[in-house]
Design a protein around this motif. Structure first.
Motif, PDB file in Angstrom:
ATOM      1  N   GLN A  58       0.831  -1.207   0.000  1.00  0.00           N
ATOM      2  CA  GLN A  58       0.000   0.000   0.000  1.00  0.00           C
ATOM      3  C   GLN A  58       0.864   1.257   0.000  1.00  0.00           C
ATOM      4  OE1 GLN A  58      -3.621   0.138   0.038  1.00  0.00           O
ATOM      5  NE2 GLN A  58      -2.972   2.192  -0.606  1.00  0.00           N
ATOM      6  N   SER A  59       1.981   1.234   0.737  1.00  0.00           N
ATOM      7  CA  SER A  59       2.853   2.411   0.794  1.00  0.00           C
ATOM      8  C   SER A  59       3.486   2.678  -0.568  1.00  0.00           C
ATOM      9  CB  SER A  59       3.945   2.199   1.847  1.00  0.00           C
ATOM     10  OG  SER A  59       3.382   2.047   3.132  1.00  0.00           O
ATOM     11  N   ILE A  60       3.910   1.616  -1.272  1.00  0.00           N
ATOM     12  CA  ILE A  60       4.487   1.804  -2.603  1.00  0.00           C
ATOM     13  C   ILE A  60       3.459   2.388  -3.560  1.00  0.00           C
ATOM     14  CG2 ILE A  60       5.508   0.614  -4.577  1.00  0.00           C
ATOM     15  CD1 ILE A  60       6.692  -1.403  -2.615  1.00  0.00           C
ATOM     16  N   ALA A  61       2.232   1.883  -3.484  1.00  0.00           N
ATOM     17  CA  ALA A  61       1.175   2.412  -4.351  1.00  0.00           C
ATOM     18  C   ALA A  61       0.903   3.878  -4.046  1.00  0.00           C
ATOM     19  CB  ALA A  61      -0.093   1.576  -4.187  1.00  0.00           C
ATOM     20  N   ASN A  62       0.934   4.259  -2.767  1.00  0.00           N
ATOM     21  CA  ASN A  62       0.696   5.659  -2.395  1.00  0.00           C
ATOM     22  C   ASN A  62       1.816   6.562  -2.910  1.00  0.00           C
ATOM     23  OD1 ASN A  62      -1.573   4.775  -1.072  1.00  0.00           O
ATOM     24  ND2 ASN A  62      -0.666   4.880   0.982  1.00  0.00           N
ATOM     25  N   VAL A  63       3.072   6.096  -2.829  1.00  0.00           N
ATOM     26  CA  VAL A  63       4.197   6.894  -3.322  1.00  0.00           C
ATOM     27  C   VAL A  63       4.086   7.088  -4.828  1.00  0.00           C
ATOM     28  CG1 VAL A  63       6.693   6.921  -3.648  1.00  0.00           C
ATOM     29  CG2 VAL A  63       5.744   6.255  -1.439  1.00  0.00           C
ATOM     30  N   LEU A  64       3.763   6.028  -5.564  1.00  0.00           N
ATOM     31  CA  LEU A  64       3.676   6.132  -7.016  1.00  0.00           C
ATOM     32  C   LEU A  64       2.507   7.005  -7.455  1.00  0.00           C
ATOM     33  CD1 LEU A  64       4.482   2.438  -8.047  1.00  0.00           C
ATOM     34  CD2 LEU A  64       5.991   4.423  -8.113  1.00  0.00           C
ATOM     35  N   ASP A  68       1.587  10.399 -10.438  1.00  0.00           N
ATOM     36  CA  ASP A  68       0.582  10.062 -11.455  1.00  0.00           C
ATOM     37  C   ASP A  68       0.770   8.659 -12.012  1.00  0.00           C
ATOM     38  OD1 ASP A  68      -0.474  12.618 -11.161  1.00  0.00           O
ATOM     39  OD2 ASP A  68       0.878  13.452 -12.667  1.00  0.00           O
ATOM     40  N   VAL A  69       1.283   7.759 -11.220  1.00  0.00           N
ATOM     41  CA  VAL A  69       1.383   6.350 -11.597  1.00  0.00           C
ATOM     42  C   VAL A  69       0.435   5.577 -10.692  1.00  0.00           C
ATOM     43  CG1 VAL A  69       2.896   4.346 -11.832  1.00  0.00           C
ATOM     44  CG2 VAL A  69       3.775   6.631 -12.316  1.00  0.00           C
ATOM     45  N   VAL A  70      -0.643   5.085 -11.264  1.00  0.00           N
ATOM     46  CA  VAL A  70      -1.683   4.408 -10.484  1.00  0.00           C
ATOM     47  C   VAL A  70      -1.544   2.909 -10.680  1.00  0.00           C
ATOM     48  CG1 VAL A  70      -4.149   4.163 -10.054  1.00  0.00           C
ATOM     49  CG2 VAL A  70      -3.200   6.392 -10.716  1.00  0.00           C
ATOM     50  N   ILE A  71      -1.200   2.206  -9.597  1.00  0.00           N
ATOM     51  CA  ILE A  71      -1.058   0.758  -9.606  1.00  0.00           C
ATOM     52  C   ILE A  71      -1.803   0.206  -8.391  1.00  0.00           C
ATOM     53  CG2 ILE A  71       0.545  -1.182  -9.448  1.00  0.00           C
ATOM     54  CD1 ILE A  71       2.635   0.477 -10.804  1.00  0.00           C
ATOM     55  N   PRO A  72      -2.658  -0.777  -8.563  1.00  0.00           N
ATOM     56  CA  PRO A  72      -3.327  -1.386  -7.405  1.00  0.00           C
ATOM     57  C   PRO A  72      -2.303  -2.008  -6.463  1.00  0.00           C
ATOM     58  CG  PRO A  72      -4.411  -2.022  -9.445  1.00  0.00           C
ATOM     59  CD  PRO A  72      -3.126  -1.342  -9.826  1.00  0.00           C
ATOM     60  N   PRO A  73      -2.517  -1.909  -5.177  1.00  0.00           N
ATOM     61  CA  PRO A  73      -1.540  -2.474  -4.223  1.00  0.00           C
ATOM     62  C   PRO A  73      -1.279  -3.959  -4.412  1.00  0.00           C
ATOM     63  CG  PRO A  73      -3.068  -1.015  -3.102  1.00  0.00           C
ATOM     64  CD  PRO A  73      -3.595  -1.182  -4.499  1.00  0.00           C
TER      65      PRO A  73
END
Length: 365
Positions: A58-64, A68-73
């Motif tokens: 979840q933290s990696i997804a929030n950083v990305l 403007d890089v949207v990736i599901p956790p």
């Protein structure tokens, strides 16, 4: 000649026992502030958090998402990232742009933070405000490598530091004077020491400016001529010399067998008897091997027969007798002469304390 030198030696010893006021306490309001933050360390060589750590994904997804890089956790599978907690200490009188050292600790199941880089992380105080920003390369004084079940590890690789890795963003002001007074707080509260500090201040700065309010606090009134120049007044106060009063203490460390005591810690008249009882148990295993000949029956087999010997050795007890006014140093020297081990010495001190003959506080670590 020897009698003439004795007063000079006593005077020199008394002077050497004096310390500056600033070395035994601090002024009220002078304190450090704790900062903490939650962040992400990247660049780990496959030693980061595993896919089981949902907080890491979840933290990696929030950083990305901030770029403007949207990736599901659930699509994040990197092991080069670890979630970490960052701690730092904000000193008094910190100003914007000052640098702070930060400590970084792993929160997940990362094996090592070696080679990692801490991404920009806000550090908050107890009031929830952001006081500093931390970022930089991690310095880890260890490593851990795990290949095919073989593990090689040095020190603690899941904790690192970033020297000067945080920049202060909010200045911290410290108001030492309250109601025209300064409060000096002793590190080790003691009524006698507090009274001596007040007396030293009053003797140097006439006017009865200082009064010891309790064992830990000395209140000092700031004269009108110094209220616009507090630095000069505080410099004069904290540079004064005072002789602190010491409590009689004996510190014992059972893990290392260390005994530390002041040279003036006294012992009442006491007799110590020390004996040594040694019990040894030795077991020898004898093997009964039958003859390997034709016709040996099916029930014939090798038999292991234990032979146990118990030995008891008791050496004669030796006694140490100390007179009135003896010190712990005298006791230690006497016990060393009869070759008492450090751990036995600790047990003897505990027994003397239980008997009420040790005129000091016994601290066991």
């Amino acid at each position: 000649m020897a009698m003439a030198l004795l007063p000079a030696c006593v005077a020199a010893a008394a002077v050497s026992d004096t310390v500056r006021i600033k070395d035994i306490g601090r002024f009220g309001g002078w304190r450090d502030n704790m900062l903490v933050g939650y962040g992400v360390a990247t660049g780990l060589a496959g030693t980061g958090d595993s896919a089981r750590s949902r907080s890491t994904r979840q933290s990696i997804a929030n950083v990305l998402s901030q770029f403007d890089v949207v990736i599901p956790p659930d699509q994040v599978q990197s092991r080069n990232v670890a979630v970490v907690m960052i701690t730092a200490t904000l000193p008094p009188f910190a100003r914007n742009g000052d640098r702070l050292d930060v400590t970084v600790t792993s929160m997940g199941d990362a094996r090592s933070l070696l080679g990692g880089v801490l991404l920009m992380t806000p550090l908050k105080g107890p009031d929830g405000r952001i006081y500093a920003l931390a970022q930089g390369a991690l310095s880890v004084g260890g490593y851990k490598y795990d290949v095919n079940g073989n593990v090689v590890q040095k020190n603690h690789p899941t904790v690192g530091v970033v020297p000067g890795g945080a920049s202060v963003e909010v200045a911290v002001g410290t108001d030492l004077m309250q109601g025209g007074q300064l409060e000096f707080v002793l590190t080790d509260p003691d009524y006698t020491t507090a009274n001596r500090i007040a007396a030293s201040v009053n003797a140097t700065l006439s006017g009865g400016l200082a009064v010891a309010s309790d064992a830990a606090t000395v209140k000092i009134t700031v004269p009108e001529e110094y209220r616009q120049n507090m630095v000069s007044f505080i410099t004069r106060v904290e540079s004064l010399n005072v002789q602190p009063d010491r409590r009689a203490r004996v510190v014992v460390n059972e893990r290392t067998g260390t005994v530390v005591a002041g040279g003036d810690v006294t012992i009442s008249r006491v007799t110590v008897s020390h004996g040594d009882l040694r019990v040894s148990v030795v077991t020898d295993y004898l093997v009964s091997q039958p003859l390997l000949v034709r016709g040996t029956g099916a029930g014939v087999r090798t038999e292991v027969v234990p032979q146990t010997r118990v030995g008891v050795t008791e050496s004669g007890g030796e006694a140490v007798q100390l007179g009135v006014g003896s010190t712990v140093a005298d006791l230690v020297q006497a016990l060393n002469r009869i070759k008492v081990s450090p751990r036995d010495m600790i047990a003897i001190l505990q027994g003397i304390k239980a008997a009420g003959a040790l005129r000091a506080e016994l601290i066991i670590q």
